[in-house]
Design a protein around this motif. Structure first.
Motif, PDB file in Angstrom:
ATOM      1  N   THR A   3       0.853  -1.189   0.000  1.00 49.60           N
ATOM      2  CA  THR A   3       0.000   0.000   0.000  1.00 49.60           C
ATOM      3  C   THR A   3       0.887   1.236   0.000  1.00 49.60           C
ATOM      4  O   THR A   3       1.706   1.411   0.904  1.00 49.60           O
ATOM      5  CB  THR A   3      -0.945   0.027   1.218  1.00 49.60           C
ATOM      6  N   GLU A   4       0.731   2.040  -1.032  1.00 58.70           N
ATOM      7  CA  GLU A   4       1.478   3.293  -1.165  1.00 58.70           C
ATOM      8  C   GLU A   4       0.480   4.436  -1.237  1.00 58.70           C
ATOM      9  O   GLU A   4      -0.396   4.431  -2.106  1.00 58.70           O
ATOM     10  CB  GLU A   4       2.334   3.283  -2.440  1.00 58.70           C
ATOM     11  N   LEU A   5       0.592   5.386  -0.350  1.00 57.95           N
ATOM     12  CA  LEU A   5      -0.351   6.499  -0.305  1.00 57.95           C
ATOM     13  C   LEU A   5      -0.027   7.596  -1.319  1.00 57.95           C
ATOM     14  O   LEU A   5      -0.865   8.446  -1.599  1.00 57.95           O
ATOM     15  CB  LEU A   5      -0.405   7.082   1.114  1.00 57.95           C
ATOM     16  N   THR A   6       1.183   7.568  -1.861  1.00 55.51           N
ATOM     17  CA  THR A   6       1.604   8.542  -2.869  1.00 55.51           C
ATOM     18  C   THR A   6       1.736   7.831  -4.212  1.00 55.51           C
ATOM     19  O   THR A   6       2.399   6.798  -4.290  1.00 55.51           O
ATOM     20  CB  THR A   6       2.953   9.170  -2.476  1.00 55.51           C
ATOM     21  N   PRO A   7       1.122   8.346  -5.274  1.00 50.83           N
ATOM     22  CA  PRO A   7       1.222   7.698  -6.583  1.00 50.83           C
ATOM     23  C   PRO A   7       2.663   7.553  -7.056  1.00 50.83           C
ATOM     24  O   PRO A   7       3.512   8.401  -6.793  1.00 50.83           O
ATOM     25  CB  PRO A   7       0.443   8.647  -7.503  1.00 50.83           C
ATOM     26  N   TYR A   8       2.909   6.452  -7.754  1.00 54.99           N
ATOM     27  CA  TYR A   8       4.222   6.131  -8.301  1.00 54.99           C
ATOM     28  C   TYR A   8       4.013   5.385  -9.626  1.00 54.99           C
ATOM     29  O   TYR A   8       2.912   4.916  -9.902  1.00 54.99           O
ATOM     30  CB  TYR A   8       5.010   5.246  -7.327  1.00 54.99           C
ATOM     31  N   GLY A  41       5.555   1.178 -15.873  1.00 57.46           N
ATOM     32  CA  GLY A  41       5.439   2.601 -16.174  1.00 57.46           C
ATOM     33  C   GLY A  41       4.046   3.176 -15.995  1.00 57.46           C
ATOM     34  O   GLY A  41       3.775   4.297 -16.433  1.00 57.46           O
ATOM     35  N   VAL A  42       3.169   2.448 -15.320  1.00 56.31           N
ATOM     36  CA  VAL A  42       1.776   2.879 -15.121  1.00 56.31           C
ATOM     37  C   VAL A  42       1.644   3.573 -13.768  1.00 56.31           C
ATOM     38  O   VAL A  42       2.109   3.051 -12.749  1.00 56.31           O
ATOM     39  CB  VAL A  42       0.819   1.662 -15.191  1.00 56.31           C
ATOM     40  N   TRP A  43       0.982   4.753 -13.760  1.00 51.45           N
ATOM     41  CA  TRP A  43       0.739   5.443 -12.493  1.00 51.45           C
ATOM     42  C   TRP A  43      -0.159   4.566 -11.620  1.00 51.45           C
ATOM     43  O   TRP A  43      -1.200   4.078 -12.054  1.00 51.45           O
ATOM     44  CB  TRP A  43       0.075   6.803 -12.710  1.00 51.45           C
ATOM     45  N   THR A  44       0.279   4.395 -10.371  1.00 53.07           N
ATOM     46  CA  THR A  44      -0.341   3.456  -9.440  1.00 53.07           C
ATOM     47  C   THR A  44      -0.376   4.095  -8.052  1.00 53.07           C
ATOM     48  O   THR A  44       0.508   4.878  -7.704  1.00 53.07           O
ATOM     49  CB  THR A  44       0.491   2.149  -9.396  1.00 53.07           C
ATOM     50  N   VAL A  45      -1.391   3.732  -7.268  1.00 52.67           N
ATOM     51  CA  VAL A  45      -1.479   4.226  -5.894  1.00 52.67           C
ATOM     52  C   VAL A  45      -2.183   3.177  -5.034  1.00 52.67           C
ATOM     53  O   VAL A  45      -2.814   2.253  -5.561  1.00 52.67           O
ATOM     54  CB  VAL A  45      -2.209   5.598  -5.816  1.00 52.67           C
ATOM     55  N   CYS A  46      -2.084   3.375  -3.752  1.00 50.53           N
ATOM     56  CA  CYS A  46      -2.759   2.510  -2.763  1.00 50.53           C
ATOM     57  C   CYS A  46      -2.290   1.071  -2.944  1.00 50.53           C
ATOM     58  O   CYS A  46      -1.115   0.809  -2.911  1.00 50.53           O
ATOM     59  CB  CYS A  46      -4.275   2.660  -2.854  1.00 50.53           C
ATOM     60  N   SER A  47      -3.215   0.154  -3.178  1.00 52.60           N
ATOM     61  CA  SER A  47      -2.876  -1.262  -3.355  1.00 52.60           C
ATOM     62  C   SER A  47      -3.028  -1.655  -4.816  1.00 52.60           C
ATOM     63  O   SER A  47      -3.831  -2.513  -5.166  1.00 52.60           O
ATOM     64  CB  SER A  47      -3.763  -2.132  -2.465  1.00 52.60           C
ATOM     65  N   GLY A  48      -2.264  -0.978  -5.678  1.00 51.59           N
ATOM     66  CA  GLY A  48      -2.277  -1.325  -7.091  1.00 51.59           C
ATOM     67  C   GLY A  48      -3.364  -0.673  -7.917  1.00 51.59           C
ATOM     68  O   GLY A  48      -3.630  -1.093  -9.038  1.00 51.59           O
ATOM     69  N   VAL A  49      -3.996   0.361  -7.404  1.00 50.98           N
ATOM     70  CA  VAL A  49      -5.034   1.067  -8.152  1.00 50.98           C
ATOM     71  C   VAL A  49      -4.383   1.849  -9.292  1.00 50.98           C
ATOM     72  O   VAL A  49      -3.395   2.556  -9.093  1.00 50.98           O
ATOM     73  CB  VAL A  49      -5.836   2.014  -7.232  1.00 50.98           C
ATOM     74  N   THR A  50      -4.953   1.703 -10.477  1.00 49.34           N
ATOM     75  CA  THR A  50      -4.487   2.442 -11.653  1.00 49.34           C
ATOM     76  C   THR A  50      -5.692   3.117 -12.309  1.00 49.34           C
ATOM     77  O   THR A  50      -6.824   2.907 -11.903  1.00 49.34           O
ATOM     78  CB  THR A  50      -3.811   1.496 -12.675  1.00 49.34           C
ATOM     79  N   GLY A  51      -5.423   3.922 -13.307  1.00 50.64           N
ATOM     80  CA  GLY A  51      -6.520   4.543 -14.044  1.00 50.64           C
ATOM     81  C   GLY A  51      -6.807   5.957 -13.581  1.00 50.64           C
ATOM     82  O   GLY A  51      -5.978   6.612 -12.943  1.00 50.64           O
ATOM     83  N   THR A  69      -5.348   9.039   1.690  1.00 52.89           N
ATOM     84  CA  THR A  69      -5.476   8.534   3.052  1.00 52.89           C
ATOM     85  C   THR A  69      -5.717   7.026   2.987  1.00 52.89           C
ATOM     86  O   THR A  69      -6.108   6.483   1.946  1.00 52.89           O
ATOM     87  CB  THR A  69      -6.656   9.190   3.794  1.00 52.89           C
ATOM     88  N   LYS A  70      -5.545   6.360   4.100  1.00 53.59           N
ATOM     89  CA  LYS A  70      -5.821   4.922   4.186  1.00 53.59           C
ATOM     90  C   LYS A  70      -7.292   4.668   3.852  1.00 53.59           C
ATOM     91  O   LYS A  70      -7.615   3.700   3.145  1.00 53.59           O
ATOM     92  CB  LYS A  70      -5.475   4.418   5.592  1.00 53.59           C
ATOM     93  N   GLN A  71      -8.175   5.542   4.314  1.00 52.87           N
ATOM     94  CA  GLN A  71      -9.606   5.385   4.048  1.00 52.87           C
ATOM     95  C   GLN A  71      -9.909   5.525   2.549  1.00 52.87           C
ATOM     96  O   GLN A  71     -10.711   4.776   1.999  1.00 52.87           O
ATOM     97  CB  GLN A  71     -10.434   6.400   4.852  1.00 52.87           C
ATOM     98  N   GLU A  72      -9.264   6.491   1.900  1.00 52.22           N
ATOM     99  CA  GLU A  72      -9.443   6.642   0.451  1.00 52.22           C
ATOM    100  C   GLU A  72      -8.946   5.395  -0.277  1.00 52.22           C
ATOM    101  O   GLU A  72      -9.585   4.922  -1.228  1.00 52.22           O
ATOM    102  CB  GLU A  72      -8.692   7.874  -0.064  1.00 52.22           C
ATOM    103  N   CYS A  73      -7.826   4.863   0.179  1.00 55.83           N
ATOM    104  CA  CYS A  73      -7.281   3.658  -0.442  1.00 55.83           C
ATOM    105  C   CYS A  73      -8.214   2.463  -0.258  1.00 55.83           C
ATOM    106  O   CYS A  73      -8.438   1.696  -1.195  1.00 55.83           O
ATOM    107  CB  CYS A  73      -5.897   3.342   0.120  1.00 55.83           C
ATOM    108  N   ASP A  74      -8.763   2.311   0.922  1.00 57.86           N
ATOM    109  CA  ASP A  74      -9.704   1.210   1.171  1.00 57.86           C
ATOM    110  C   ASP A  74     -10.918   1.324   0.253  1.00 57.86           C
ATOM    111  O   ASP A  74     -11.369   0.331  -0.331  1.00 57.86           O
ATOM    112  CB  ASP A  74     -10.165   1.205   2.630  1.00 57.86           C
ATOM    113  N   LYS A  75     -11.432   2.538   0.106  1.00 55.52           N
ATOM    114  CA  LYS A  75     -12.589   2.771  -0.757  1.00 55.52           C
ATOM    115  C   LYS A  75     -12.259   2.496  -2.225  1.00 55.52           C
ATOM    116  O   LYS A  75     -13.045   1.867  -2.948  1.00 55.52           O
ATOM    117  CB  LYS A  75     -13.076   4.214  -0.570  1.00 55.52           C
ATOM    118  N   LEU A  76     -11.084   2.952  -2.671  1.00 54.53           N
ATOM    119  CA  LEU A  76     -10.664   2.704  -4.059  1.00 54.53           C
ATOM    120  C   LEU A  76     -10.470   1.212  -4.316  1.00 54.53           C
ATOM    121  O   LEU A  76     -10.854   0.710  -5.380  1.00 54.53           O
ATOM    122  CB  LEU A  76      -9.378   3.466  -4.381  1.00 54.53           C
TER     123      LEU A  76
END
Length: 160
Positions: free
Chosen positions: A33-38, A43-53, A63-70
């Motif tokens: 889980t990464e709270l800052t996009p990377y 080469g795909v922008w990713t955040v939280c637990s592998g969320v892309t798009g 936030t952790k809550q935003e990541c859980d929701k995503l």
């Protein structure tokens, strides 16, 4: 890589709540889980637990809550693909492993994979073993994918 005892306990604890509940435990354990996009290894922008798009905003700190929701939002897409595509009975563990796999490779790749073809032909062992083939990014073996596929395969075989 074998499943750690703590992950095994968490997955068993989610048992009975359905495949998405199990996948909600499984995916972050594999993605981190990464709270800052990377940018991921592809080469795909990713955040939280592998969320892309389009939900990924470079420079935003989530936030952790935003990541859980995503994660919940994004898992639904892949769960729907698995439910729509699999024509044979499967356990909630098999379904969770396939949701995790699809989440990582994408719905198109999953829906056109030999994993799905073997599963729908009733070749459960061959389908689960076939997860191991999906370990490449840009024609290079990625150790993290090798490990992830072993975990997904083991969970897939729990349904056997």
């Amino acid at each position: 890589m074998a499943i750690s005892s703590s992950l095994r306990k968490a997955l068993i604890g989610a048992s009975g709540a359905g495949a998405i509940a199990i996948a909600t435990v499984l995916v972050p354990s594999q993605e981190g889980t990464e709270l800052t996009p990377y940018k991921d290894v592809g080469g795909v922008w990713t955040v939280c637990s592998g969320v892309t798009g389009k939900d990924v905003i470079p420079g935003k700190v989530y936030t952790k809550q935003e990541c859980d929701k995503l994660l919940q939002k994004h898992l639904q897409v892949f769960a729907s693909s698995v439910e729509r595509s699999v024509k044979v009975p499967m356990s909630e563990y098999q379904e969770a492993a396939l949701i995790s796999f699809s989440y990582n490779v994408g719905t198109y790749a999953f829906e056109h994979s030999s994993v799905l073809r073997n599963l729908n032909a009733g070749r459960y062992q061959q389908a689960c073993d076939g997860l191991r083939q999906w370990k490449y990014v840009n024609k290079r073996v990625v150790a993290g994918l090798v490990n992830r596929r072993e975990v997904e395969r083991e969970i897939c075989l729990w349904g056997e």
